[in-house]
Design a protein around this motif. Structure first.
Motif, PDB file in Angstrom:
ATOM      1  N   SER A 250      36.163  46.337  36.340  1.00 15.36           N
ATOM      2  CA  SER A 250      35.445  46.736  35.128  1.00 15.36           C
ATOM      3  C   SER A 250      34.774  48.094  35.262  1.00 15.36           C
ATOM      4  O   SER A 250      34.467  48.744  34.253  1.00 15.36           O
ATOM      5  CB  SER A 250      34.402  45.676  34.755  1.00 15.36           C
ATOM      6  N   GLN A 253      38.579  53.327  35.952  1.00 15.23           N
ATOM      7  CA  GLN A 253      39.456  53.819  34.899  1.00 15.23           C
ATOM      8  C   GLN A 253      40.885  53.840  35.432  1.00 15.23           C
ATOM      9  O   GLN A 253      41.120  54.172  36.593  1.00 15.23           O
ATOM     10  CB  GLN A 253      39.047  55.228  34.467  1.00 15.23           C
ATOM     11  N   GLN A 284      39.302  43.291  30.315  1.00 14.95           N
ATOM     12  CA  GLN A 284      38.311  44.367  30.207  1.00 14.95           C
ATOM     13  C   GLN A 284      38.626  45.530  31.164  1.00 14.95           C
ATOM     14  O   GLN A 284      37.754  46.062  31.839  1.00 14.95           O
ATOM     15  CB  GLN A 284      36.899  43.834  30.455  1.00 14.95           C
ATOM     16  N   ASN A 286      39.661  49.324  31.641  1.00 13.93           N
ATOM     17  CA  ASN A 286      39.489  50.575  30.912  1.00 13.93           C
ATOM     18  C   ASN A 286      40.716  51.464  31.141  1.00 13.93           C
ATOM     19  O   ASN A 286      40.814  52.157  32.151  1.00 13.93           O
ATOM     20  CB  ASN A 286      38.215  51.287  31.371  1.00 13.93           C
TER      21      ASN A 286
END
Length: 329
Positions: A250, A253, A284, A286
């Motif tokens: 989480s 990136q 979740q 990114n």
């Protein structure tokens, strides 16, 4: 199924002639070699050169262009280029600031490229290399990690090519390449095997409606066969097996590359992309960069691979987004 080819033994040469004809405004073939080089090399930056066996089109000549590779060297189908061709490629570009070789982690590829590097250095050329080993599948039965160089190699082409175009020196490019490789993992699945050139013979056997997880781009067998269920099921297996390679997801990136393996239609690729999107949201994750298409194929294999790259520095994202005229990016 009929293949639109001539004599099988002429295929590689005709591929290289064809691509240099279609993209003649920026690419040229060095006659009687597997070398495709960029017409507009300025010698103002470190040269990035890569290559490997044919049968993976558009790799590697599709990534020759401004901000990516200055040259690619192609060998016979699934066979690396010769030491002589690799050495000639380094000499043809003749980069005063040095040359970085990007090598996929297969024994013969590594052997030939490193021998060419040795000979080039003996001739006074400044040459370094990066070995890409993004495949994180396992050998069936032994559970040994294979770490072959597969579709993630294209991310390395793009990031290092852009960094070189922005003036990064040879040693820093090598360090950057090693960091990118260490941050990247790829897994693939085959729905049907590719064929040998000019033949109906399949590289490996799959029954009707059977799939193989963890296949290689030269027809290496996967770690598990089972009946096909759905695109969503494939996406779930590949993404989950990749995500376990990273901790504290989480807070990170990621860039993703969805790669068709040869005869996978765009319809299938976009359905799979939608499945990945939904799973990324559920987990979740990114995702800050995403790309799909045929980047590194295995003749006409039907299947797909998924690459995850952790973006450890925002400059990597800038390099991925930097413009290039390489036709396959």
């Amino acid at each position: 199924m009929t293949q639109i080819l001539n004599k099988p033994e002429d295929t590689v040469s005709q591929i290289l002639n064809g691509v240099s004809f279609i993209h003649q405004e920026k690419l040229e073939r060095v006659p009687q070699t597997g070398i495709i080089k960029y017409r507009h090399v300025t010698n103002q930056s470190v040269a990035i050169i890569s290559g490997g066996g044919s049968g993976h089109e558009p790799a590697h000549f599709g990534y020759v262009g401004r901000g990516m590779l200055q040259a690619s060297i192609s060998g016979p189908v699934f066979v690396p280029p010769s030491v002589e061709d690799i050495l000639q490629g380094i000499e043809e570009i003749n980069a005063p600031k040095g040359t970085l070789l990007i090598i996929k982690n297969f024994e013969a590829d590594v052997r030939n490229f490193l021998e060419a590097k040795k000979q080039a250095r003996q001739k006074g050329y400044l040459v370094e290399h990066v070995i890409v080993n993004d495949d994180c599948s396992i050998e069936k039965g032994s559970y040994r990690k294979r770490r072959r160089g597969v579709a993630g190699t294209v991310f390395v082409h793009k990031i290092l090519g852009a960094a070189a175009a922005n003036g990064m020196n040879l040693n820093d490019l090598k360090e950057l390449g090693e960091d990118v490789v260490a941050s990247m993992n790829t897994l693939g699945v085959a729905v049907s095997s590719g064929r040998k050139i000019g033949s109906d013979e399949r590289v490996f056997k799959l029954e009707k409606d059977e799939i193989s997880f963890g296949i290689g781009i030269h027809g290496e067998p996967g770690y598990r066969k089972e009946p096909f269920f759905s695109s969503e099921y494939l996406a779930n297996e590949l993404l989950n097996k990749l995500l376990v390679r990273y901790s504290e997801i989480s807070s990170k990136q990621f860039a993703i590359l969805i790669n068709g393996l040869g005869s996978t239609t765009l319809m299938e690729q976009f359905v799979f992309s939608n499945d990945i999107k939904r799973l990324l949201e559920l987990e979740q994750v990114n995702c800050v960069f995403q790309k799909s298409g045929n980047f590194m194929t295995s003749t006409d294999m039907s299947g797909i691979s998924l690459t995850l790259l952790e973006i450890k520095d925002l400059s990597w994202l800038d390099y991925l987004k930097q413009e290039t005229d390489a036709f396959a990016w």
